[in-house]
Motif scaffolding. Structure first.
Motif, PDB file in Angstrom:
ATOM      1  N   ARG A  29      15.425  -9.995   6.355  1.00 25.91           N
ATOM      2  CA  ARG A  29      15.905 -10.123   7.733  1.00 25.91           C
ATOM      3  C   ARG A  29      15.032  -9.373   8.716  1.00 25.91           C
ATOM      4  N   ASP A  30      14.624  -8.133   8.348  1.00 25.57           N
ATOM      5  CA  ASP A  30      14.033  -7.238   9.335  1.00 25.57           C
ATOM      6  C   ASP A  30      12.506  -7.202   9.341  1.00 25.57           C
ATOM      7  N   LEU A  31      11.856  -7.352   8.188  1.00 21.41           N
ATOM      8  CA  LEU A  31      10.398  -7.284   8.205  1.00 21.41           C
ATOM      9  C   LEU A  31       9.764  -8.362   9.081  1.00 21.41           C
ATOM     10  N   PRO A  32      10.260  -9.609   9.058  1.00 22.72           N
ATOM     11  CA  PRO A  32       9.616 -10.625   9.889  1.00 22.72           C
ATOM     12  C   PRO A  32       9.757 -10.409  11.396  1.00 22.72           C
ATOM     13  N   ARG A  83       9.623  -5.354  13.912  1.00 24.67           N
ATOM     14  CA  ARG A  83      10.173  -4.085  14.406  1.00 24.67           C
ATOM     15  C   ARG A  83      10.157  -2.987  13.357  1.00 24.67           C
ATOM     16  N   VAL A  84       9.735  -3.283  12.130  1.00 24.27           N
ATOM     17  CA  VAL A  84       9.642  -2.270  11.085  1.00 24.27           C
ATOM     18  C   VAL A  84       8.198  -1.790  11.003  1.00 24.27           C
ATOM     19  N   GLY A  85       7.992  -0.515  11.236  1.00 27.71           N
ATOM     20  CA  GLY A  85       6.636   0.017  11.270  1.00 27.71           C
ATOM     21  C   GLY A  85       6.220   0.772  10.029  1.00 27.71           C
ATOM     22  N   HIS A  86       7.179   1.083   9.143  1.00 31.47           N
ATOM     23  CA  HIS A  86       6.844   1.886   7.965  1.00 31.47           C
ATOM     24  C   HIS A  86       7.995   1.761   6.984  1.00 31.47           C
ATOM     25  N   ARG A 111       0.858  -1.187   0.000  1.00 34.53           N
ATOM     26  CA  ARG A 111       0.000   0.000   0.000  1.00 34.53           C
ATOM     27  C   ARG A 111       0.896   1.239   0.000  1.00 34.53           C
ATOM     28  N   PHE A 112       0.575   2.198  -0.858  1.00 37.50           N
ATOM     29  CA  PHE A 112       1.435   3.355  -1.068  1.00 37.50           C
ATOM     30  C   PHE A 112       0.773   4.631  -0.552  1.00 37.50           C
ATOM     31  N   ALA A 113       1.570   5.456   0.130  1.00 41.60           N
ATOM     32  CA  ALA A 113       1.116   6.751   0.636  1.00 41.60           C
ATOM     33  C   ALA A 113       1.901   7.850  -0.056  1.00 41.60           C
ATOM     34  N   ALA A 114       1.207   8.878  -0.517  1.00 41.44           N
ATOM     35  CA  ALA A 114       1.876  10.018  -1.134  1.00 41.44           C
ATOM     36  C   ALA A 114       2.501  10.900  -0.052  1.00 41.44           C
ATOM     37  N   ASN A 115       3.761  11.277  -0.255  1.00 42.99           N
ATOM     38  CA  ASN A 115       4.406  12.204   0.671  1.00 42.99           C
ATOM     39  C   ASN A 115       4.169  13.629   0.177  1.00 42.99           C
ATOM     40  N   LEU A 116       3.311  14.361   0.862  1.00 39.60           N
ATOM     41  CA  LEU A 116       2.883  15.675   0.390  1.00 39.60           C
ATOM     42  C   LEU A 116       3.902  16.780   0.631  1.00 39.60           C
ATOM     43  N   SER A 117       4.991  16.478   1.331  1.00 38.76           N
ATOM     44  CA  SER A 117       6.067  17.460   1.452  1.00 38.76           C
ATOM     45  C   SER A 117       6.934  17.485   0.196  1.00 38.76           C
ATOM     46  N   MET A 118       7.003  16.355  -0.512  1.00 35.34           N
ATOM     47  CA  MET A 118       7.855  16.253  -1.694  1.00 35.34           C
ATOM     48  C   MET A 118       7.062  16.142  -2.983  1.00 35.34           C
ATOM     49  N   MET A 119       5.905  15.510  -2.928  1.00 31.55           N
ATOM     50  CA  MET A 119       5.084  15.328  -4.119  1.00 31.55           C
ATOM     51  C   MET A 119       4.024  16.431  -4.210  1.00 31.55           C
ATOM     52  N   GLU A 129       5.739 -10.658  -0.662  1.00 29.06           N
ATOM     53  CA  GLU A 129       6.039 -12.040  -0.258  1.00 29.06           C
ATOM     54  C   GLU A 129       6.124 -12.178   1.260  1.00 29.06           C
ATOM     55  N   LEU A 130       6.666 -11.155   1.911  1.00 25.38           N
ATOM     56  CA  LEU A 130       6.854 -11.207   3.355  1.00 25.38           C
ATOM     57  C   LEU A 130       5.595 -10.821   4.132  1.00 25.38           C
ATOM     58  N   GLY A 131       4.545 -10.410   3.426  1.00 28.63           N
ATOM     59  CA  GLY A 131       3.278 -10.113   4.078  1.00 28.63           C
ATOM     60  C   GLY A 131       3.283  -8.848   4.910  1.00 28.63           C
ATOM     61  N   PHE A 132       4.126  -7.865   4.543  1.00 23.69           N
ATOM     62  CA  PHE A 132       4.142  -6.598   5.278  1.00 23.69           C
ATOM     63  C   PHE A 132       2.807  -5.893   5.100  1.00 23.69           C
TER      64      PHE A 132
END
Length: 267
Positions: free
Chosen positions: A198-201, A204-207, A3-11, A235-238
């Protein structure tokens, strides 16, 4: 599917800030992030979100004197009161905007720091993050920390993924997480596929965030194989969001071919 979020400070900078919500929605985004909300009344921002069917998924806590070059205060000894006041203000906005993630910036370390100072910075950082996470938990908010590359932000206290994950483990709060910006990570250490696996599973990664390397334009411009990376994330189901924190080369909507193609292939 990611799922993608637009960054309104740059876009969408071709529009005034408050008009960027409508522009993002018109291009099919359902969520937005940006650096700071504090120049605007929270009720006005809430109205823009509601009017255009958008979710607020991330913003930063106040970073100190941004215009004078400060980039956060959470790791700066002697700035604890200011840091905690900033986090309190951020949580007020998070409640008004129904935003579940707040990024707390660490700050810049002086190039002439003495050998003992990094430990003092880290101790301050851990104490402030523990304080922030405890208060954010009551509001159902995750506190995020982000490693940032030293080319774009020389002297920033937090640069590497392993360092960030060590901070999260040492604080030990379940709502303190890492904001993994694949642009910064590629510049600092590369090996993005292995990093994601390594890290997504770990939980500890929130974004996640994405931009092309090396010029921070559209994600498909440069050395990253973003279709492969999105496939790994899928694949990792984030189940979090990928923030599009990049600088469009020539108009935001005109540069969204990478996203439209991905959406079409994934439909």
């Amino acid at each position: 599917m990611p799922r993608f979020a637009a960054n309104l400070s740059m876009m969408y900078t071709e529009h005034d800030f408050l008009d960027r919500f409508a522009a993002a929605s018109a291009d099919g985004f359902t969520a937005v992030e940006y650096l700071f909300p504090y120049a605007y009344d929270a009720t006005e921002l809430r109205r823009r979100l509601d009017d255009h069917g958008l979710r607020q998924v991330l913003f930063n806590a106040p970073p100190g004197d941004w215009e004078s070059g400060e980039r956060g205060t959470a790791a700066l000894p002697g700035r604890e009161a200011e840091t905690r006041s900033a986090i309190t203000r951020a949580l007020e906005y998070a409640a008004a905007l129904d935003c579940q993630r707040v990024h707390v910036m660490a700050g810049l370390v002086r190039p002439d720091a003495t050998p003992k100072e990094p430990a003092e910075h880290r101790d301050t950082y851990l104490a402030n993050l523990s304080w922030a996470a405890e208060r954010a938990a009551v509001a159902g908010v995750d506190i995020l920390i982000e490693p940032i590359n030293g080319r774009d932000m020389p002297g920033y206290f937090l640069n590497g993924q392993a360092e960030a994950h060590a901070v999260v483990r040492d604080v030990g709060a379940p709502n303190l997480k890492v904001q993994l910006d694949l642009y910064h990570c590629q510049i600092v250490e590369g090996d993005l596929t292995a990093t994601l696996r390594r890290d997504l599973p770990t939980g500890r990664v929130g974004h996640l965030q994405i931009a092309g390397v090396p010029d921070r334009h559209e994600p498909d411009r440069g050395e990253l194989n973003v279709r492969h990376l999105f496939g790994v994330v899928d694949e990792l189901g984030f189940d979090g969001w990928i923030g599009c924190e990049y600088l469009p080369r020539a108009g935001t909507s005109e540069g969204l071919g990478w996203l439209n193609d991905y959406r079409g292939d994934s439909a």
